[in-house]
Design an enzyme around this catalytic site. Structure first.
Site, mmCIF file in Angstrom:
data_model
loop_
_atom_site.group_PDB
_atom_site.id
_atom_site.type_symbol
_atom_site.label_atom_id
_atom_site.label_comp_id
_atom_site.label_asym_id
_atom_site.label_seq_id
_atom_site.Cartn_x
_atom_site.Cartn_y
_atom_site.Cartn_z
ATOM 1 N N SER A 167 0.823 -1.201 0.000
ATOM 2 C CA SER A 167 0.000 0.000 0.000
ATOM 3 C C SER A 167 0.867 1.266 0.000
ATOM 4 O O SER A 167 1.671 1.449 -0.904
ATOM 5 C CB SER A 167 -0.960 -0.047 1.201
ATOM 6 O OG SER A 167 -1.953 0.919 1.076
ATOM 7 N N ASP A 392 -8.064 -5.541 -6.299
ATOM 8 C CA ASP A 392 -7.935 -4.411 -5.371
ATOM 9 C C ASP A 392 -8.251 -3.117 -6.112
ATOM 10 O O ASP A 392 -7.814 -2.920 -7.240
ATOM 11 C CB ASP A 392 -6.492 -4.367 -4.833
ATOM 12 C CG ASP A 392 -6.217 -3.128 -3.996
ATOM 13 O OD1 ASP A 392 -7.139 -2.640 -3.317
ATOM 14 O OD2 ASP A 392 -5.069 -2.651 -4.025
ATOM 15 N N HIS A 448 -6.208 -6.283 -1.835
ATOM 16 C CA HIS A 448 -5.111 -5.422 -1.386
ATOM 17 C C HIS A 448 -4.120 -6.168 -0.498
ATOM 18 O O HIS A 448 -2.920 -5.947 -0.572
ATOM 19 C CB HIS A 448 -5.733 -4.250 -0.613
ATOM 20 C CG HIS A 448 -4.826 -3.092 -0.392
ATOM 21 N ND1 HIS A 448 -4.315 -2.330 -1.428
ATOM 22 C CD2 HIS A 448 -4.347 -2.525 0.747
ATOM 23 C CE1 HIS A 448 -3.571 -1.353 -0.934
ATOM 24 N NE2 HIS A 448 -3.564 -1.458 0.379
#
Length: 471
Positions: A167, A392, A448
């Site tokens: 991320s 994601d 994710h």
């Protein structure tokens, strides 16, 4: 006499190794204590900041295994989420009290250092309780924390070192690597980034295509986007000044982020159901937003102003990623017996998955990390892996694929499927394209948090990266 002196010397040298005071002697929640060593404590970095770490030694041959640093993103989210719900040796159970061993833990083959960064995240804290920071300061403090790690664990100073994260780790890791590669005392071998924020512009532009081709935008909206945001097949969904385009983009944002879809995994349900983005829980404001995308748009600027105004009214603010259930980890890590086992400082705040204070006061200095990647790749000796779960929407695979292509590295292996064994059969794990010292890899059907969604595929990918095996 000689043997006695030698054994005394070796004993004295042993005390220079891992800090015994930080060793976790007994971890609550486990039916059986682990057969590998683990440590938890603090690294003191600049400006009286104290970064909490949890270090798990490799389950097989710690002395010969690489050291892997892991950073979660946010900015403002705790790396203990990576440990307890993704690829750590134990996974938190729904009761918030018990842990189960993870057969696909990354410490099966590596010594893994989970660092809570920056100060204000998780159990990390600053003496002055000020938590405004930026990308440059964070990369420096992460570097200083690594220096402290090797000072506390000198027996690992010559081991191979890999920097990994996900991320907003897409910014943390390359900016840290830029510092580490200049330090000859560290044996840096490469970096791996999962669903990373590599370029805001590419992430924003690609997400609109992702949303349309995954059936989220109707033909009317898509036609309007093409009419108002595109010219000669070149579309700008990032900083387009056309007010009609901005209106359409706001509609896309609502569908992706606010309609009740799980932005971290399009095909997963939303724990707790479709709910509000802001709620009050026991006098605390709970914000379900990470603000990772579309940061240059007026819509997001106004939203962040609203969040800051709400946050200022409450002493304690939680930032819960949308459609994420952090209750089990929160219960476990705030248990006084667990905090005692982890040697948590009384100065640390109660643990939350993400700190709203850090996130809302974070100064993002890099709109992309192209310079850092080119510097790493230009050294011709570091391996780089960019991997993405392909469902994601927070940091979508297409944006990272565009980013990797923009680096214009020489193609070694054309895009092809990669496979892994489930124990019963061989399955397609996703797709991979390899360049000189760089690979872009997708993990099919994962969101994710790749190791959470696809633990076997993720462990296979990680193993091949660490061991220089073909994907």
């Amino acid at each position: 006499m000689f043997h006695l002196v030698l054994s005394l010397l070796l004993g004295a040298l042993g005390t220079l190794g891992a800090p015994e005071a930080d060793q976790i002697k007994f971890l609550p929640g486990l039916q059986k204590q682990p057969n590998f060593k683990q440590y938890s404590g603090y690294f003191n970095v600049a400006d009286n900041k104290h970064l909490h770490y949890w270090f798990v030694e490799s389950q097989k041959d710690p002395a010969g295994s690489p050291v892997v640093l892991w950073l979660n993103g946010g900015p403002g989210c705790s790396s203990l989420d990576g440990l307890l719900t993704e690829h750590g040796p134990f996974l938190i159970q729904d009761d918030g009290m018990s842990l189960e061993y993870n057969p696909y833990s990354w410490n099966m083959i590596a010594n893994v250092l989970y660092l809570e960064s920056p100060a204000g995240v998780g159990f990390s804290y600053s003496d002055d309780k000020k938590y405004t920071t930026n990308d440059t300061e964070v990369s420096m403090n992460n570097y200083l924390a690594l220096k402290e790690f090797f000072k506390a664990f000198p027996e690992y100073s010559k081991n191979e070192l890999f920097l990994t994260g996900e991320s907003y780790g897409g910014v943390y890791i390359p900016t840290l690597a830029e510092r580490v590669m200049e330090d000859a005392s560290m044996n840096l071998q490469g970096i791996a980034i999962g669903n990373g924020m590599s370029s805001y512009e590419m992430n924003d532009n690609s997400l609109v295509y992702f949303a349309y081709y995954h059936g989220l935008l109707g033909t009317r909206l898509w036609t309007d986007l093409q009419a108002y945001c595109c010219k000669d097949e070149n579309c700008d969904f990032y900083h387009n000044q056309n007010p009609n385009c901005s209106h359409n983009i706001a509609e896309v944002q609502y569908i992706v982020y606010s309609s009740g879809l799980n932005m971290y995994n399009l095909y997963a349900s939303c724990p707790g159901g479709v709910g509000q983005r802001v709620s009050i829980d026991n006098g605390h404001v709970v914000i379900r937003d990470l603000g990772n995308s579309f940061i240059n748009h007026e819509w997001t600027r106004l939203w962040n102003q609203k969040l800051k105004a709400m946050a200022s009214q409450y002493k304690r603010v939680r930032l819960d990623p949308p459609c994420t259930n952090s209750t089990p980890s929160t219960l476990y890590l705030n248990n006084p017996y667990v905090k005692a086992a982890l040697h948590i400082s009384p100065s640390a705040l109660p643990w939350v998955i993400c700190s709203a204070e850090v996130n809302l006061n974070y100064n993002r200095l890099y709109m992309d990390v192209r310079k850092q990647y080119l510097k790493l790749l230009g050294a011709l000796k570091y391996r780089v892996l960019v991997y993405n779960g392909d469902v994601d929407m927070a940091c979508n695979f297409l944006g990272d694929e565009w980013f990797v292509e923009s680096l214009q590295q020489e193609v070694q292996v054309k895009r092809r499927p990669w496979t892994y064994y489930t124990g019963e059969s061989q399955q397609v794990g996703g797709f991979v394209k390899e360049f000189s010292n760089l690979a872009f890899l997708t993990v099919k059907g994962s969101g994710h948090m790749v190791p959470t969604d696809k633990p076997v595929a993720a462990f296979t990918m990680f193993t091949r990266f660490i061991k220089k095996q073909p994907y």
